[in-house]
Scaffold this motif. Structure first.
Motif, PDB file in Angstrom:
ATOM      1  N   UNK A 243       0.830  -1.207   0.000  1.00 41.15           N
ATOM      2  CA  UNK A 243       0.000   0.000   0.000  1.00 41.15           C
ATOM      3  C   UNK A 243       0.866   1.260   0.000  1.00 41.15           C
ATOM      4  N   UNK A 244       1.960   1.243   0.742  1.00 42.62           N
ATOM      5  CA  UNK A 244       2.878   2.387   0.770  1.00 42.62           C
ATOM      6  C   UNK A 244       3.457   2.636  -0.616  1.00 42.62           C
ATOM      7  N   UNK A 245       3.904   1.581  -1.273  1.00 46.01           N
ATOM      8  CA  UNK A 245       4.491   1.728  -2.599  1.00 46.01           C
ATOM      9  C   UNK A 245       3.458   2.233  -3.608  1.00 46.01           C
ATOM     10  N   UNK A 246       2.218   1.757  -3.487  1.00 47.06           N
ATOM     11  CA  UNK A 246       1.161   2.223  -4.393  1.00 47.06           C
ATOM     12  C   UNK A 246       0.899   3.715  -4.187  1.00 47.06           C
ATOM     13  N   UNK A 247       0.813   4.139  -2.943  1.00 48.45           N
ATOM     14  CA  UNK A 247       0.553   5.553  -2.661  1.00 48.45           C
ATOM     15  C   UNK A 247       1.663   6.439  -3.205  1.00 48.45           C
ATOM     16  N   UNK A 248       2.906   5.995  -3.090  1.00 49.63           N
ATOM     17  CA  UNK A 248       4.019   6.805  -3.591  1.00 49.63           C
ATOM     18  C   UNK A 248       3.962   6.918  -5.115  1.00 49.63           C
ATOM     19  N   UNK A 249       3.575   5.828  -5.800  1.00 47.28           N
ATOM     20  CA  UNK A 249       3.478   5.885  -7.266  1.00 47.28           C
ATOM     21  C   UNK A 249       2.369   6.828  -7.729  1.00 47.28           C
ATOM     22  N   UNK A 250       1.369   7.067  -6.885  1.00 46.94           N
ATOM     23  CA  UNK A 250       0.264   7.952  -7.256  1.00 46.94           C
ATOM     24  C   UNK A 250       0.532   9.407  -6.892  1.00 46.94           C
ATOM     25  N   UNK A 251       1.660   9.666  -6.218  1.00 51.88           N
ATOM     26  CA  UNK A 251       1.924  11.009  -5.711  1.00 51.88           C
ATOM     27  C   UNK A 251       2.625  11.873  -6.747  1.00 51.88           C
ATOM     28  N   UNK A 252       2.437  13.170  -6.612  1.00 48.46           N
ATOM     29  CA  UNK A 252       3.212  14.129  -7.387  1.00 48.46           C
ATOM     30  C   UNK A 252       4.626  14.193  -6.815  1.00 48.46           C
ATOM     31  N   UNK A 253       5.536  14.830  -7.572  1.00 50.67           N
ATOM     32  CA  UNK A 253       6.944  14.833  -7.176  1.00 50.67           C
ATOM     33  C   UNK A 253       7.151  15.442  -5.795  1.00 50.67           C
TER      34      UNK A 253
END
Length: 333
Positions: A162-172
């Motif tokens: 879930x952490x990795x998914x959230x980071x991939x959806x984030x802006x820079x």
């Protein structure tokens, strides 16, 4: 009423208090503008110059107090979990509670664009939800240490995804902010982080220490604990709830600093040579480990250039390998 005091444990505790004080003074004096240890002490006593007073009391003391409290909270929480699971690998890092706090914080950072206070609240709520989920999934006519560890490892894997998914959806910008928080850092900590953490520790430390005898009985097995009148499940639930709150409060204040909760109880137990959880010694050891790690990161790389979570991760990784080898040779894993 009677009180049993072991001389070696008392001596180790006194030495750890002294070490924590020395490291705190050294850390307060470390930075872009170094201050001599004696001048730090004089400033803390109210006899410093105006410049030293501003640097010490306004800029550096809150950071050191957060390090002391976070280390103590993680050390005591780790000791509780390792005693409840009867497993030296039973720490919040491996049971999913720290990852739960991370998911809660990242939801606030990435999806809700929240402030620092809201991030701390998200971390606290995420850790509590993760703890409740792990407990309920591991519960089957009581909590068994082996089952709790297995469920915790599975929950950690899911929360990490879930952490990795959230980071991939984030802006820079949001991803950068999230990665800084995930690393675990004491940079920029002020009195706003000190007071909530201090209040949490002031309430939960006496509660956990008051259950130390029952915790020692639980370490001997549920049947032995029942035989001496310990309400095993009630006590275990109370201690786990307190430990989860300590872990999530520490994560809310400084991020998920790794391996302190794993290493501090084992180091304390080896120093004291005493059976049981060694709760107070583990808390003191956690403070010393975190202060030493922060001081080393600043001395080696300059103030705030290397987050303290990187140092504890490096040291903790080596310690974990050593622990696995030791436990394997002893035939316990």
């Amino acid at each position: 009423m009677s009180l049993r005091i072991e001389r070696r444990a008392l001596a180790v505790g006194a030495l750890l208090v002294l070490a924590a004080f020395v490291m705190a003074v050294l850390l307060i004096g470390t930075g872009d503008f170094d201050i001599a240890p004696w001048d730090v002490v004089q400033t803390l006593l109210g006899n410093g110059t105006p410049a030293d007073d501003f640097i010490v009391n306004d800029l550096r003391l809150p950071r050191v107090l957060v390090a002391l409290l976070v280390g103590a909270a993680l050390g005591m929480a780790g000791a509780v979990f390792q005693s409840v699971t009867r497993n030296p690998l039973g720490s919040p890092d491996l049971l999913g509670f720290s990852y739960g706090s991370a998911v809660g914080a990242l939801v606030v950072i990435i999806l809700l664009k929240g402030s620092a206070t809201e991030v701390a609240a998200g971390a606290l709520l995420g850790g509590l939800l993760a703890g409740a989920a792990v407990y309920l999934l591991a519960y089957k006519r009581g909590i068994h240490g082996y089952r709790l560890v297995l469920v915790g490892i599975g929950a950690s894997a899911m929360l990490l995804a879930a952490i990795q998914y959230l980071i991939t959806k984030a802006q820079l910008v949001e991803a950068s902010r999230a990665m800084v928080w995930l690393t675990g850092s004491l940079a920029g900590r002020d009195w706003a982080q000190v007071w909530p953490l201090l209040a949490t520790c002031a309430v939960l430390f006496p509660l956990v220490l008051g259950q130390s005898r029952a915790l020692r009985m639980i370490e001997m097995g549920d049947d032995a604990a029942y035989a001496v009148g310990v309400r095993v499940e009630r006590t275990r639930l109370l201690l786990m709830l307190a430990a989860i709150l300590l872990t999530t409060a520490a994560s809310a204040a400084a991020g998920p600093i790794s391996f302190v909760a794993l290493a501090a109880p084992q180091l304390a137990r080896r120093l004291t040579g005493s059976p049981g959880a060694n709760l107070l010694s583990a808390a003191l050891m956690g403070s010393v480990v975190l202060l030493l790690s922060d001081w080393a990161s600043q001395r080696a790389f300059g103030a705030d250039q290397l987050p303290v979570g990187v140092v504890t991760g490096l040291v903790g990784g080596v310690y974990l390998l050593w622990l696995l080898v030791t436990e394997r040779k002893a035939g316990r894993i």
